[in-house]
Design a protein around this motif. Structure first.
Motif: not given
Length: 763
Positions: A521-528, A595-598
């Motif tokens: 898991a990362d706390d980045g920008a998520g998948i565009n 699982s990605s959250k923008p």
């Protein structure tokens, strides 16, 4: 045992030492300042250097020596392990690992990088501390103000501070005297040729207790006969310690073949028994109480005693001066602790207790060739098959279910299962080595991208089969690179979005339903998703008017050649990373979900089997074919009733289970075992759970039973079959196919059974 075998053992131990080094440095980086952590890091580098010297690995010895010297500054509190210092040391640990691999495999390393790190380590050892960590050192070095002496009055009286608490302290029982060891240490010339130093050994020895030392230079020749490669000095050491002889010999562990070492315990009966010495009578002349000339005799005798005492004191002062010179020589060779009183004894007692606790907690281990373990597992697999065949034959030929043969077979089955579980436990290893390897990748990618990244690992002691661990490194490497390069934003963008400048990548492992689940898991920008969709349209992967869910858009990144990078770099842009991840996970019999959250980040979840050798499954019949369904995928089994079956669309059916509807999937129809769908009422429904596909009710004709089967690779022995994960041999000698539940569920959602959809062969 020949030299090659010894060398191979050395490199195996190097892997353990490097893992210990990495773990200790990461603890220090997280703020751990436990002296034992620092000592563990130092011992790891020292052990590698000592072994490398024995094999003449000069490059490895030279770098480890500089690294060790800098770590010794940390150990002696002359260098504060701040963030900048630890950054250099973590890079040095990476180079040390590269040098070890090059020495083992015959490769090469980046010499420019090695030389640069040597300069940085030497600068740290010489006190050139980076600005970030210089302040604490200066604060420690600030001088302490001198205490003013008490005033003296006109009569010359000087008050003396007095505390009644001293009486309580005086009443405490005296401490037991620690054992004293006499040590004679005579180095040979080989000791210095292999990169060891006598002064470092003596310094480590001094940390075991209170030590006095004498250097014997009697063998030193004249200058014209002096050989620079010979060893002329030897040391006689007296050491008071409660650590025992084993701790002393551990100090000389890597030098015992290159020196003469004698260790003897000085026995003191009174000290060893702990008994008090008997009171001795003190002669006293009563005549000194009378006012007679005898007083002069008493005075003369008293003066003689005083003179004798004065001579004793002078001799003691002279001896103290000589001892001081000897001590000065010892301190130049090894730092003897200045504190020798109760605090040192208390610290030594605590250290001894900690070492005893660690020793009692340590589990003895042995090294076994992996080939031997694999052969043992294969033999146990054949044992399981033959046991099942024997049981099948007895069942078919013996109608008496309570016969002694059946009872014996049940016991044999239980013993076989225990043997198999025990053998599989031998191959199970924690994922910690793979997780530790990811720390270096994070550091390198962060430096290349100019990002600040923190890697957090959890569940490092989760165990999985050795074969699975060996194949985890490649997909995890690509996923880490993707998370740092694509997932995390630059520090400027993170600050603008209200986040901390430092990004976080979290790598966890845990057991779930008989499988191992690894999450990244990362706390980045998520998948565009808009960018991913447009890139897929540009690459002709999907139609411009295609209606895709968020999950389907996310899964587009696993296509070969797919990349959202604007330009090709050393890190990304070629579209091979995530494609490799998917194929590697599928080859292991696993699955991966996104699982990605923008604006909040992404989570990649990998689910893998714990082992690639055995499987607990349910044996079923479908259109006269025998299949095995993995037991970990089955939630429950049920007998459908006509009232619970509902039609949906042209050829879809649902089954009502406790007021909820679940799609009904005919396994025989999906696998083309039959042309038309079977009647659900005449069969059995297996409620299964699939990663990403939800629950489905798999329709089979009958259930034969539950058993443990040995997995055989279908791809290696035949060819790939869509919808089938592997094969096994049943007790009657027939081959049964192991169902790929995820591929069947995906096919029921409208996807065709293609080879790339299957979990591929296992084994």
């Amino acid at each position: 045992m020949d030299m090659n075998e010894i060398k191979e053992i050395f490199f195996q131990e190097c892997e353990e030492q490097l893992a210990e080094l990495e773990s200790g440095l990461l603890k220090l980086n997280d703020g751990d300042r436990d002296p034992e952590t620092v000592n563990a890091v130092f011992r790891a580098v020292h052990s590698i250097k000592g072994g490398a010297g024995a094999f003449g690995l000069d490059d490895l010895v030279s770098f480890a020596h500089v690294f060790e010297t800098t770590l010794d500054c940390v150990r002696s509190n002359r260098l504060d392990p701040g963030p900048e210092v630890l950054k250099v040391m973590l890079k040095s640990a990476d180079v040390l690992a590269d040098l070890t691999n090059a020495a083992r495999d015959g490769g090469s390393v980046d010499e420019a990088r090695s030389r640069q790190l040597i300069k940085e380590l030497e600068a740290l050892a010489n006190g050139e501390v980076p600005q970030a960590s210089a302040a604490p050192v200066e604060a420690v070095a600030k001088p302490v103000a001198a205490v003013a002496p008490p005033p003296v009055n006109d009569e010359g009286f000087q008050p003396v501070a007095f505390s009644f608490d001293d009486f309580d302290a005086a009443e405490e029982p005296p401490l037991m005297e620690m054992p004293t060891y006499e040590i004679v240490f005579k180095p040979k010339s080989d000791l210095y040729a292999k990169g060891n130093e006598a002064t470092l050994l003596l310094r480590d020895l001094s940390r075991l207790g209170e030590m006095s030392i004498h250097c014997d230079m009697g063998a030193l020749p004249t200058l014209d006969r002096l050989s620079p490669e010979s060893a002329y000095f030897f040391w006689k050491i007296s050491l008071k310690t409660d650590k025992g002889e084993d701790a002393i010999r551990t100090v000389f562990e890597f030098a015992e073949w290159d020196c003469d070492l004698e260790i003897s315990l000085i026995e003191d009966e009174a000290t060893q028994s702990g008994e008090e010495l008997p009171m001795q009578p003190v002669p006293f002349d009563l005549s000194i109480l009378d006012d007679e000339p005898a007083v002069s005799v008493g005075v003369v005798e008293e003066e003689e005693q005083l003179a004798s005492q004065q001579q004793d004191r002078d001799a003691a002062v002279s001896a103290a001066g000589t001892a001081s010179n000897v001590l000065q020589m010892a301190q130049s060779a090894a730092r003897v602790p200045a504190e020798k009183a109760a605090p040192a004894a208390s610290a030594a007692a605590q250290s001894a207790a900690a070492q005893q606790a660690a020793a009692s907690a340590a589990t003895p281990t042995i090294r076994v060739d992996l080939d031997r373990v694999d052969r043992l597992i294969n033999l146990v697999g054949e044992l399981v098959i033959n046991q099942a065949m024997l049981s099948q034959s007895v069942v078919e030929n013996d109608t008496n279910g309570t016969s002694s043969i059946n009872m014996g077979l049940e016991e044999l089955q239980q013993l076989t299962r225990e043997i198999q579980d025990s053998v599989m436990a031998i191959r199970a290893q924690p994922v910690k080595p793979v997780f530790q390897r990811m720390s270096r990748i994070v550091r390198e990618i962060a430096d290349m991208t100019g990002k600040s990244v923190r890697l957090i690992t959890e569940g490092e002691n989760t165990e999985v089969d050795k074969t699975v661990i060996d194949k985890l490194a490649e997909p995890l490497t690509h996923m880490i690179r993707n998370a740092v390069d694509h997932g995390l934003e630059t520090p400027e963008k993170r600050l603008a979005a209200g986040k901390s400048a430092e990004g976080t990548v979290r790598l966890t492992a845990k057991h779930r339903s008989g499988r191992i689940v690894i999450e990244l898991a990362d706390d980045g920008a998520g998948i565009n998703r808009e960018k991913v969709r447009q890139k897929a349209i540009d690459n002709d992967l999907i139609a411009a008017d295609a209606n895709l869910s968020d999950e389907e858009i996310d899964n587009l990144i696993f296509h070969a050649g797919f990349s959202t990078a604007d330009k090709i770099s050393d890190i990304s842009g070629r579209g091979v990373g995530m494609d490799v991840v998917k194929r590697s996970i599928q080859a292991l019999g696993g699955r991966i979900n996104i699982s990605s959250k923008p604006g909040h980040g992404s989570v990649f979840t990998m689910s893998l089997p714990l082992t690639l050798a055995v499987l607990d499954g349910m044996v079923v019949t479908v259109a006269n074919q025998t299949l095995v369904v993995p037991l970990t995928a089955i939630v429950e089994t049920l007998q459908p009733e006509a009232s619970a079956i509902h039609s949906f669309g042209s050829n879809q059916r649902l089954i009502s289970i406790r007021n909820s509807f679940c799609p009904l999937v005919d396994v025989g129809r999906i696998l083309n075992f039959r042309a038309i769908q079977a009647n659900p009422v005449e069969g059995v429904a297996l409620l299964v759970e699939s990663e990403g596909g939800g629950q489905r009710a798999l329709m089979v004709d009958a259930i034969q039973g539950q058993r443990q089967v040995v997995i055989k690779s279908l791809e290696a022995n035949y060819t790939h079959v869509p919808g089938i994960a592997a094969a096994t041999i049943l007790g009657d000698g027939r081959v049964a196919l192991i169902l790929d539940v995820d591929a069947i569920v995906a096919a029921s959602r409208g996807h065709s059974l293609k080879p790339e959809m299957s979990l591929a062969a296992v084994g």
